[in-house]
Every structure is written in C-alpha cells, then in structure tokens.
Design an enzyme around this catalytic site. Sequence first.
Site, short mmCIF file in Angstrom:
data_model
loop_
_atom_site.label_atom_id
_atom_site.label_comp_id
_atom_site.label_asym_id
_atom_site.label_seq_id
_atom_site.Cartn_x
_atom_site.Cartn_y
_atom_site.Cartn_z
N ARG A 139 11.16 -4.16 21.97
CA ARG A 139 11.15 -3.25 20.76
C ARG A 139 12.61 -3.38 19.84
NH1 ARG A 139 8.32 0.42 24.23
NH2 ARG A 139 10.28 1.81 24.44
N LYS A 229 10.59 10.86 6.65
CA LYS A 229 9.28 10.89 6.28
C LYS A 229 8.41 11.62 7.25
CE LYS A 229 6.08 7.95 7.98
NZ LYS A 229 5.56 6.45 8.43
N GLU A 270 4.20 12.18 2.54
CA GLU A 270 3.27 10.97 2.66
C GLU A 270 1.91 11.64 3.11
OE1 GLU A 270 3.97 7.94 5.66
OE2 GLU A 270 2.25 6.77 5.14
N LYS A 312 5.11 9.24 -0.87
CA LYS A 312 4.47 7.94 -0.45
C LYS A 312 3.01 8.03 -0.54
CE LYS A 312 4.86 4.85 3.32
NZ LYS A 312 5.86 4.58 4.41
P1 13P Z 1 1.70 0.77 6.42
O1 13P Z 1 2.29 -0.13 5.26
O2 13P Z 1 1.44 -0.04 7.59
O3 13P Z 1 0.44 1.86 5.88
O4 13P Z 1 2.86 1.71 7.04
C1 13P Z 1 3.54 2.45 6.04
C2 13P Z 1 3.69 3.89 6.69
O5 13P Z 1 4.87 4.30 6.91
C3 13P Z 1 2.55 4.78 7.54
O6 13P Z 1 3.23 5.81 7.67
#
Ligand code: 13P
Length: 435
Positions: A139, A229, A270, A312
């Site tokens: 990772r 986030k 988000e 987001k």
């Molecule tokens: P994806 O662009 O793969 O949807 O991932 C964005 C993300 O941060 C999801 O939480």
Amino acid sequence: MHDRATDPIGAATSVTAATIEIMILLSIEVGIAQVRLPVEEKRSARLSSHSRASPRDGYDTFTPCAHPFRWQFLQAICNKGDYNSLLKHQKTVMKDDNLQSIAKKLVAPGKGILAADESSGTIEKRLKSISVPSTEENRRAYREILFTTKDAGEFISGVILFDETIRQKTRDGRTFVKALEEQRIIPGIKVDKGAKAMANFPGEKITEGLDGLRERIAEYRQLGARFAKWRAVITIGDNIPTRTCIDANAEALARYAALCQGGDLVPIVEPEVLMDGTHTIERHFQVTQETLESVFHALYEHRVSLEGMLLKPNMVLSGKDCPQQASVQEVAEATVRCMKRVVPAAVPGLVFLSGGQTDQQATEHLNAMNQLPDLPWQLSFSYGRALQAPVLKAWKGNQANVAKAQQAFHHRAWCNSKARFGKYTEDMETAKAAA
Ligand code: 13P
C-alpha cells in the site's frame, strides 16, 4: 496593574497602551470590512434563496452594511478589560480567512484533487484487481508512486490521505506529507469511519465517525493536514432513499464540517448519490437535488461558513444499468442545472467524484460542464478511480513499471487539468502530456 494613586505614570502608560491596542484592532476590523464589503455585495446579488450566509461570520442578513463588526466585538470593548474576547474574535476572523485561502487554492484554475484515501477494505479490492496482496508495504509503495510523480503539482492541488497513509514515509525517509508539500500539493485526510447499514432502514447507509472527531481533527492538523473529507452515501432503489436517511446523513455532514472549521481544516462535504442501479437520469437529478437541499439546510443550521468549505458532489447520470444512457452533453447540462438550483454561489468550488465512471468519461463530463456559460463556482475534480485506474494497470505491483505508472498518472491528471478549462479533446488520450 498600576494604581492610579501611587503610580500615576504607570497607570497612564497602561491606559495608553490599551487604547493603542484597541485602535489597532479596530483598524484591522475596518480594513477587513472594507475589503470584504464589495466582494460580499457582488456575491449576495448572485445568491439563491438557499444561500443565506451563515450567522457564524456575522453576515446573517443582507443589509449592505454587513461587516464583521459584531456585538461580541463591541461588547468586548465596552467590557472593562475583556481583551480575551477581543483577541478570540480576531483569531476567528483570521482562521476564517485561512480556511477560505486553502479552499481557493484547492480549486485553483487547472488543478484538482487526487482522492487516495481508500480504506483498508477498498484498497485491498483495488490491489487485488492487479493481483497484488494488500500488505502495508505494498500500500505504501503504491501511494509513493502517486505522490512522487514528477510535476504532479502542476495539475494536482491536494491529495486526500487515509489514516494509515498520513503516517507513512517515502523510501528515502520523507513523510508523505513532506513529499506532497515539496510538490506544492496540499495534504488532506479522510475523517469519517465509513458508511454502515442504517438501523431500521434496509438498503440504506449512514456514515459514522463523529465520536472523538474533534480530537482526531486536532491530531491530523498537527500531522500536516489542511483539509478533510467525509463521505455520505445515498442509494437509489425501490422506495429509497428515505427522507430519514437523507436528513440523518446531512446532519452528520454538517456536524463534521462545523468541527473541521473549528479545528482549522477545510471540510470537503461529500454527499454521494450512487450511480448504481437502473434509474433514469431524471430520477438521479431529483434525488441529488433533494439530498443537496437537505445538506445545505443542515450546513446553514450548523453555522458552517460556506466560503470555507468545498462540496464534493456526484454528477447527475443515468443509472449504471439503465438501458437509456444520457449523452455527455445531457449529463453536463443536468448536473450544472441541478447544482445551480441548490448550491450557493458562496461555495468556492465543486470537486466532483468519479463514482464508477471510466476515467475518460469522468474527464469528458468535467470538460463539457466547464464549457457551459455562467458558472458561479470553480468546477473541478476529486477523483479516486478515474485518476488511479490507469496507474494500477501500468504498475501491476512491479518495481520495473514505476516510471510507466507515473507517466500514466501524470497524463491522466493533465487531461483533467485541460477539462477544467473546457479544453480537453479526445486526441489528448494518445498525446503526450505537456504543461
Ligand atoms: P471515486 O472518484 O472513485 O468515486 O472516489 C472519490 C472518492 O473520494 C469517494 O469518496
């Protein structure tokens, strides 16, 4: 303290010093007010009915004289010696300015965010797709490829890290945070604890992680994170999403955002309405609109500063398994129409997730949106899969492929940078990336 009777000169000096201090603070206040006033007037003219600014920053009405002179501030002056409130007020103003400056940098023209914050379970899936076992070293090695790609900072403004990743180092011993900063990339952190099955609401999810969040934010800030986030997941299906699920997730997002701003991290909010399912683009539009309305209502109630956050969102799409797939232009127009209805212009930028689109689709949609007129915010990207899919494919866990994998990442970031200006074309897919 000086006694006026026994030490008149000392007492006079104290009073003079205090008066000068108040005058300096007053002039800073007036200066900020003067700079902000024209900006706020312009903004307020564009704000929709949902965009009443939050009381947090003192702009809770649309009076033209709105500026950061608050009762709290005036009371502090009148209250003998209440300098602590005065200084606290100054600190809040400075913190807000700092949040706004980071938020603006994250959506600087031509740049976007790399989401590299896959949880342990998700990264295991990604690595498994190229037959690489998910060990801590694999990772780390994979993330090092992304973070040390030469000149990535020209197209990438920030990277979202996972708890394990923010503590890891490059092979040459630099923390990932330092390696990113050397590329002028802002480090961020995922702070939620994942979307879990919601009790009594089959098929729906609620994101957890508010417990202990204040302390985690303080630690991440110390480790070098400047933004955060939190992802909420809304699923479309038979009789779902429910209002309860939407509102519960919106409330958690708002509480998270408020805590972040208090801890000096820019919150990325988000609320993802999944594209999985057979639903039409119209249904996706409707659910996305309802979700965002609930989210902005909760953000307002929790006094979150809209200028100091980023949204987001998902793009508005046909369900993955819907027989009728919308065109690129339809997706772009539907997405921007939906956002314009509910996202206040005070939010500096929208950083879209890719959500299962192919890398090329995600770029095409962003490009088409940026070609539309009258956009009140920066429209950018915060892609996970759509930036990383070609990197994983090129790397395959083999050290000999690192250069090729970094080239793939640089190329994908370049294509999305072009899409930020609406200047992406399909022939760029085979062209060499150039700044
Ligand atoms: P994806 O662009 O793969 O949807 O991932 C964005 C993300 O941060 C999801 O939480």
